[in-house]
Design a protein around this motif. Structure first.
Motif, PDB file in Angstrom:
ATOM      1  N   ALA A   1       0.843  -1.199   0.000  1.00  0.00           N
ATOM      2  CA  ALA A   1       0.000   0.000   0.000  1.00  0.00           C
ATOM      3  C   ALA A   1       0.874   1.244   0.000  1.00  0.00           C
ATOM      4  CB  ALA A   1      -0.916  -0.014   1.217  1.00  0.00           C
ATOM      5  N   ALA A   2       0.549   2.182  -0.873  1.00  0.00           N
ATOM      6  CA  ALA A   2       1.370   3.387  -1.007  1.00  0.00           C
ATOM      7  C   ALA A   2       0.935   4.492  -0.053  1.00  0.00           C
ATOM      8  CB  ALA A   2       1.313   3.891  -2.453  1.00  0.00           C
ATOM      9  N   ARG A   3      -0.357   4.557   0.286  1.00  0.00           N
ATOM     10  CA  ARG A   3      -0.871   5.710   1.026  1.00  0.00           C
ATOM     11  C   ARG A   3      -0.147   5.955   2.345  1.00  0.00           C
ATOM     12  NH1 ARG A   3      -7.227   6.264   1.587  1.00  0.00           N
ATOM     13  NH2 ARG A   3      -6.920   6.514  -0.653  1.00  0.00           N
ATOM     14  N   PRO A   4       0.062   4.947   3.207  1.00  0.00           N
ATOM     15  CA  PRO A   4       0.746   5.242   4.479  1.00  0.00           C
ATOM     16  C   PRO A   4       2.130   5.835   4.286  1.00  0.00           C
ATOM     17  CG  PRO A   4      -0.241   3.053   4.526  1.00  0.00           C
ATOM     18  CD  PRO A   4      -0.299   3.526   3.104  1.00  0.00           C
ATOM     19  N   TYR A   5       2.821   5.417   3.241  1.00  0.00           N
ATOM     20  CA  TYR A   5       4.182   5.903   3.030  1.00  0.00           C
ATOM     21  C   TYR A   5       4.187   7.342   2.514  1.00  0.00           C
ATOM     22  CZ  TYR A   5       5.762   1.161   3.835  1.00  0.00           C
ATOM     23  OH  TYR A   5       6.026  -0.046   4.417  1.00  0.00           O
ATOM     24  N   ARG A   6       3.128   7.760   1.854  1.00  0.00           N
ATOM     25  CA  ARG A   6       3.112   9.123   1.316  1.00  0.00           C
ATOM     26  C   ARG A   6       3.204  10.148   2.439  1.00  0.00           C
ATOM     27  NH1 ARG A   6      -1.303   7.303  -2.440  1.00  0.00           N
ATOM     28  NH2 ARG A   6      -0.263   6.663  -4.364  1.00  0.00           N
ATOM     29  N   TRP A   7       2.524   9.858   3.585  1.00  0.00           N
ATOM     30  CA  TRP A   7       2.630  10.795   4.711  1.00  0.00           C
ATOM     31  C   TRP A   7       4.069  10.858   5.205  1.00  0.00           C
ATOM     32  CZ3 TRP A   7       4.611  10.054   9.524  1.00  0.00           C
ATOM     33  CH2 TRP A   7       4.542  11.160  10.382  1.00  0.00           C
ATOM     34  N   ALA A   8       4.672   9.691   5.449  1.00  0.00           N
ATOM     35  CA  ALA A   8       6.037   9.674   5.977  1.00  0.00           C
ATOM     36  C   ALA A   8       7.001  10.360   5.033  1.00  0.00           C
ATOM     37  CB  ALA A   8       6.478   8.236   6.237  1.00  0.00           C
ATOM     38  N   LEU A   9       6.819  10.161   3.733  1.00  0.00           N
ATOM     39  CA  LEU A   9       7.774  10.688   2.763  1.00  0.00           C
ATOM     40  C   LEU A   9       7.675  12.200   2.599  1.00  0.00           C
ATOM     41  CD1 LEU A   9       7.686   7.831   0.114  1.00  0.00           C
ATOM     42  CD2 LEU A   9       9.479   8.354   1.755  1.00  0.00           C
ATOM     43  N   ARG A  10       6.620  12.819   3.138  1.00  0.00           N
ATOM     44  CA  ARG A  10       6.593  14.286   3.168  1.00  0.00           C
ATOM     45  C   ARG A  10       7.675  14.834   4.088  1.00  0.00           C
ATOM     46  NH1 ARG A  10       0.607  14.204   3.415  1.00  0.00           N
ATOM     47  NH2 ARG A  10       0.769  14.692   5.628  1.00  0.00           N
ATOM     48  N   HIS A  11       8.138  13.985   5.004  1.00  0.00           N
ATOM     49  CA  HIS A  11       9.143  14.400   5.986  1.00  0.00           C
ATOM     50  C   HIS A  11      10.481  13.697   5.759  1.00  0.00           C
ATOM     51  CE1 HIS A  11       5.756  16.217   8.119  1.00  0.00           C
ATOM     52  NE2 HIS A  11       5.118  15.076   7.925  1.00  0.00           N
ATOM     53  N   VAL A  12      10.669  13.172   4.564  1.00  0.00           N
ATOM     54  CA  VAL A  12      11.878  12.425   4.232  1.00  0.00           C
ATOM     55  C   VAL A  12      12.660  13.160   3.165  1.00  0.00           C
ATOM     56  CG1 VAL A  12      12.655  10.313   3.081  1.00  0.00           C
ATOM     57  CG2 VAL A  12      11.027  10.167   4.954  1.00  0.00           C
TER      58      VAL A  12
END
Length: 314
Positions: free
Chosen positions: A74-85
């Motif tokens: 699933a991509a959605r959970p990672y999209r939040w984290a990657l805003r801060h990566v």
């Protein structure tokens, strides 16, 4: 193995979102003035939260999801984290493309970094192993379904019909318990009994590799397997399925044999051809060792990684 000058912090998480563990990490980051958090796998979520606090370290996410070809993530959970990566390091090109296309990470913030391995410093002492010299096949792969051991077993049934003294050694941890139990049951079948030895997890992997004659990976999906590089570091001729970056590691078949996945007959043919040709084994083993040490050795890997760190900090 962790070097003596490397400090370690255990977060001691009791649940996935553990505030005390986050506080421990945040305090350590502040006290040690950490500038980069290099997070692997799902640790990116904890790292992204820690990056919201002073001294606001940069986060790099190292993704090596080996099941990408057989399991959708699933991509959605990672999209939040990657805003801060600050960036994504991928162990193969398909994962780099996934980060760009599915997660929306800008291309300039995605790096393909091949795995790298330390070369053995001395020839390891050969452990006592069953089977005859010149007929030993080894597979280093944790017991997970994407490694497709049944494909290897099907190939070995064909191999022992042509090379009756052939013997397969399996190294790896238990991983998927139900899958491991299935493999053990299959090993006990009459046509494999006596031709397969389950070595499990061992501290002397280099010694086992040096005591064997052919290294094999029969995976249905891979990132960039460290096991394949370890074969090369130890001068072991290799056969691998054409998944992930396996063909790249073997220089598209110039320093090893690449076969289709889920195809036991070509896999068996490749193994037999190497078992029957000591000269070919020696040639490929030497060529693979040279390539592994030049392209996937510790020094070149650290140079590539520190270049990424410098780019992120600048």
């Amino acid at each position: 193995t962790v070097a003596k000058d490397v400090r370690r912090l255990r977060l001691r998480r009791q649940v996935w979102f553990d505030l005390l563990a986050l506080a421990r990490l945040g305090g350590y980051v502040q006290q040690s003035k950490i500038r980069i958090i290099h997070a692997h796998g799902t640790a990116v979520f904890v790292a992204a939260i820690a990056a919201l606090l002073p001294p606001w370290p940069r986060v790099l996410w190292h993704v090596h999801f080996g099941r990408y070809a057989v399991e959708e993530r699933a991509a959605r959970p990672y999209r939040w984290a990657l805003r801060h990566v600050a960036g994504v390091i991928a162990v193969n090109e398909p994962l780099a493309a996934w980060a760009r296309q599915q997660l929306g990470v800008p291309a300039k913030r995605v790096w393909y970094l091949p795995n790298f391995v330390s070369a053995p410093t001395v020839e390891a002492e050969c452990p006592p192993l069953p089977g005859a010299a010149g007929c030993r096949v080894v597979c280093v792969a944790n017991f997970r379904r994407e490694k497709d051991h049944p494909n290897l077993f099907a190939a070995m049934r064909r191999v022992v019909q042509r090379v009756p003294s052939a013997h397969l050694f399996l190294l790896g941890n238990g991983g998927d318990v139900a899958y491991a139990d299935q493999l053990r049951a299959e090993m006990r079948r009459d046509d494999l009994a006596g031709h397969v030895t389950w070595l499990g997890t061992r501290p002397d992997v280099a010694a086992v590799l040096q005591a064997c004659d052919v290294g094999v990976l029969s995976s249905a999906s891979e990132g960039l397997p460290l096991a394949l590089i370890e074969y090369g570091m130890n001068g072991l001729p290799a056969v691998a399925t054409d998944v992930g970056q396996c063909a790249e590691v073997l220089d598209n078949g110039r320093v090893g044999v690449v076969v289709p996945p889920a195809a036991p007959q070509p896999l068996a043919d490749a193994i037999v051809a190497l078992l029957e040709s000591p000269a070919r084994r020696a040639q490929l083993g030497a060529e693979f060792r040279q390539r592994a040490r030049q392209q996937y050795g510790l020094a070149v890997g650290m140079q590539r990684l520190t270049a990424i760190y410098e780019q992120v900090l600048s």
